[in-house]
Design an enzyme around this catalytic site. Structure first.
Site, PDB file in Angstrom:
ATOM      1  N   GLY A 121     -20.623 -24.586 -37.553  1.00 41.88           N
ATOM      2  CA  GLY A 121     -20.742 -23.140 -37.371  1.00 41.88           C
ATOM      3  C   GLY A 121     -19.460 -22.573 -36.799  1.00 41.88           C
ATOM      4  N   SER A 123     -17.042 -20.386 -39.057  1.00 42.52           N
ATOM      5  CA  SER A 123     -16.724 -19.099 -39.708  1.00 42.52           C
ATOM      6  C   SER A 123     -17.775 -18.045 -39.364  1.00 42.52           C
ATOM      7  CB  SER A 123     -16.690 -19.264 -41.224  1.00 42.52           C
ATOM      8  OG  SER A 123     -15.839 -20.307 -41.584  1.00 42.52           O
ATOM      9  N   GLU A 237     -11.120 -34.914 -39.629  1.00 42.17           N
ATOM     10  CA  GLU A 237     -11.420 -34.629 -41.032  1.00 42.17           C
ATOM     11  C   GLU A 237     -10.462 -35.441 -41.898  1.00 42.17           C
ATOM     12  OE1 GLU A 237     -12.490 -30.603 -43.483  1.00 42.17           O
ATOM     13  OE2 GLU A 237     -10.941 -30.514 -41.981  1.00 42.17           O
ATOM     14  N   THR A 366      -8.149 -22.251 -46.941  1.00 41.86           N
ATOM     15  CA  THR A 366      -7.848 -21.704 -48.282  1.00 41.86           C
ATOM     16  C   THR A 366      -6.469 -22.202 -48.756  1.00 41.86           C
ATOM     17  OG1 THR A 366      -6.715 -19.766 -47.394  1.00 41.86           O
ATOM     18  CG2 THR A 366      -9.111 -19.573 -47.736  1.00 41.86           C
ATOM     19  N   GLU A 368      -3.945 -20.442 -49.464  1.00 42.85           N
ATOM     20  CA  GLU A 368      -2.858 -19.740 -48.754  1.00 42.85           C
ATOM     21  C   GLU A 368      -2.597 -20.416 -47.403  1.00 42.85           C
ATOM     22  OE1 GLU A 368      -5.400 -18.237 -50.262  1.00 42.85           O
ATOM     23  OE2 GLU A 368      -4.344 -17.207 -51.874  1.00 42.85           O
TER      24      GLU A 368
END
Ligand SMILES: Cc1cc2nc3c(=O)[nH]c(=O)nc-3n(C[C@H](O)[C@H](O)[C@H](O)COP(=O)(O)OP(=O)(O)OC[C@H]3O[C@@H](n4cnc5c(N)ncnc54)[C@H](O)[C@@H]3O)c2cc1C
Length: 383
Positions: A121, A123, A237, A366, A368
């Site tokens: 949790g 974003s 990760e 993302t 970018e």
């Protein structure tokens, strides 16, 4: 420099493939497509029994970086329900490092065998890339915290046992300094998860926290040190590579080209344009795999992964998007028929993978954001 797997790794790869061939039953595949939920407890326990699931809390990671890479690649290639397992593993690793004994006792064993699951949790409706701008509030109330706010894209939040929640505990501090992480049991009063459907039919959620009360024992890491705690999770990760999805797309495209004839009866595989597209995707599978192997090699040799992880993620997700759009164009309007249409070419997977590919360039940073990291950490360019 060798480009082949050691015999032990090759054997491991074939063991994983054998297991997935029997575990990915047609019923499970249908269940995933109809629910949009990429998690299945029985499938997960099957991986845990083999020792191929979350890290063992007592022994730490049992698999080498190359084994982990092979396992994840095969799970991707089989389009297996794996994402909740991955988020659980990431958070379990943080709990092992900075969780209270209270949390460790409740979470770690179950996380290792697939019984306990944890969603992310971070974003919010108003912030994703700039995650430190989170505005969900946690306010101290005696030995408890009262949490209010909402989180966007809490994938699997409706089935997970916990959400690893980023909350603002001191709005007076600069944004990176007033944050704290909590493990929120989803059976708490005041928690709600509502479905958000992605373009590919995957279910994610918007989750709401309304006067949700949890004891301080569910705090992970120090108060107002949430940013550092979050970085521990992100460090764990594994560098991601989406080449195996290009590989499964390519299998569909090759089979379609071999089995389909054009109006004049010529097999599509004999069309130079079709061959050019297949060859291009085959090269992108190879490059994606090498970029990811470089990350596993860095990890195996004790080196830090800096820009190499973002390079692997960026290249492979954008290549997946390119290849899937290319194959939809190659197959033509027929490609757009749904996986639920029994006459759809390749079970509708060519368009399904194209829709899926779009999300891969967004989550876990993302394109970018990946480019920015590559520019700053890889090329040393100024901010
Ligand atoms: C299917 C799916 C599942 C997800 N699952 C989870 C989950 O389980 N848990 C969770 O916490 N989050 C999850 N996310 C959220 C995901 O991490 C965010 O969507 C992502 O970080 C982008 O944030 P945003 O959507 O708010 O877009 P924004 O950050 O608002 O970005 C909008 C656009 O602006 C660009 N942009 C933003 N900042 C910059 C910058 N500084 N420089 C250049 N360009 C910029 C972005 O690249 C993007 O193109 C999921 C998202 C999706 C789509």
């Amino acid at each position: 420099m060798r480009f082949t797997l050691d015999p032990e790794l090759a054997q491991f790869e074939s063991q994983v493939r054998d297991h997935l061939r029997s575990a990915m039953t047609p019923e499970l595949v249908e269940q995933i497509h109809t629910t949009g939920v990429f998690h299945d407890y029985e499938f997960t326990r099957g991986l845990a029994e083999k020792g191929w699931y979350a890290a063992d809390p007592a022994q730490g990671e049992r698999m080498s970086p190359f084994q982990t890479q092979i396992l994840i690649a095969e799970l991707h290639r089989a389009d297996a329900p794996m994402y909740l397992g991955e988020t659980t593993r990431m958070v379990a690793s943080v709990v092992r490092q900075v969780g209270t004994p209270f949390v460790q006792e409740r979470v770690l064993d179950g996380a290792a065998n697939g019984d306990v699951t944890i969603a992310l949790g971070f974003s919010e409706p108003e912030c994703g890339s700039d995650v430190a701008a989170a505005s969900t509030r946690a306010v101290r109330d005696g030995d408890d915290w009262l949490i209010n706010g909402s989180k966007m894209f809490t994938t699997n939040g409706h089935i997970a046992d916990y959400v690893f929640l980023l909350a603002r505990t001191d709005p007076e501090q600069p944004k990176h300094k007033g944050l704290t992480m909590f493990l929120v049991p989803t059976n708490s009063e005041g928690f709600d998860a509502q479905a958000v459907w992605t373009l590919s039919g995957e279910r994610t959620n918007i989750t709401f926290y309304s006067d949700l009360r949890i004891s301080d024992q569910w705090r992970i890491g120090e108060v107002n040190a949430g940013w550092q705690t979050l970085l521990l999770a992100l460090e764990d990760e594994h560098a991601s590579g989406w080449g195996p999805h290009i590989a499964r797309l390519l299998e569909h495209a090759e089979r379609w080209a071999a089995d389909t004839k054009d109006a004049s009866g010529i097999a599509r595989i004999d069309d130079p344009d079709v061959r050019r597209r297949l060859a291009r995707a085959a090269i992108e599978v190879e490059v994606s795999s090498l970029l990811l192997s470089r990350c596993a090699w860095l990890e195996e040799t004790g080196q830090r992964i800096e820009a190499e992880g973002p390079m692997s993620k960026l290249f492979s997700t954008e290549a997946l998007e390119r290849a899937s759009q290319d194959f939809n164009e190659m197959v033509g309007p027929d490609a757009l028929r749904s996986p639920f249409d029994p006459t759809a070419p390749e079970n509708g997977q060519i368009q399904q993978i194209m829709r899926f590919s779009l999300g891969t360039t967004i989550y876990a940073g993302t394109s970018e954001v990946q480019r920015t990291i590559i520019a700053q950490r890889g090329l040393g360019l100024p901010r």
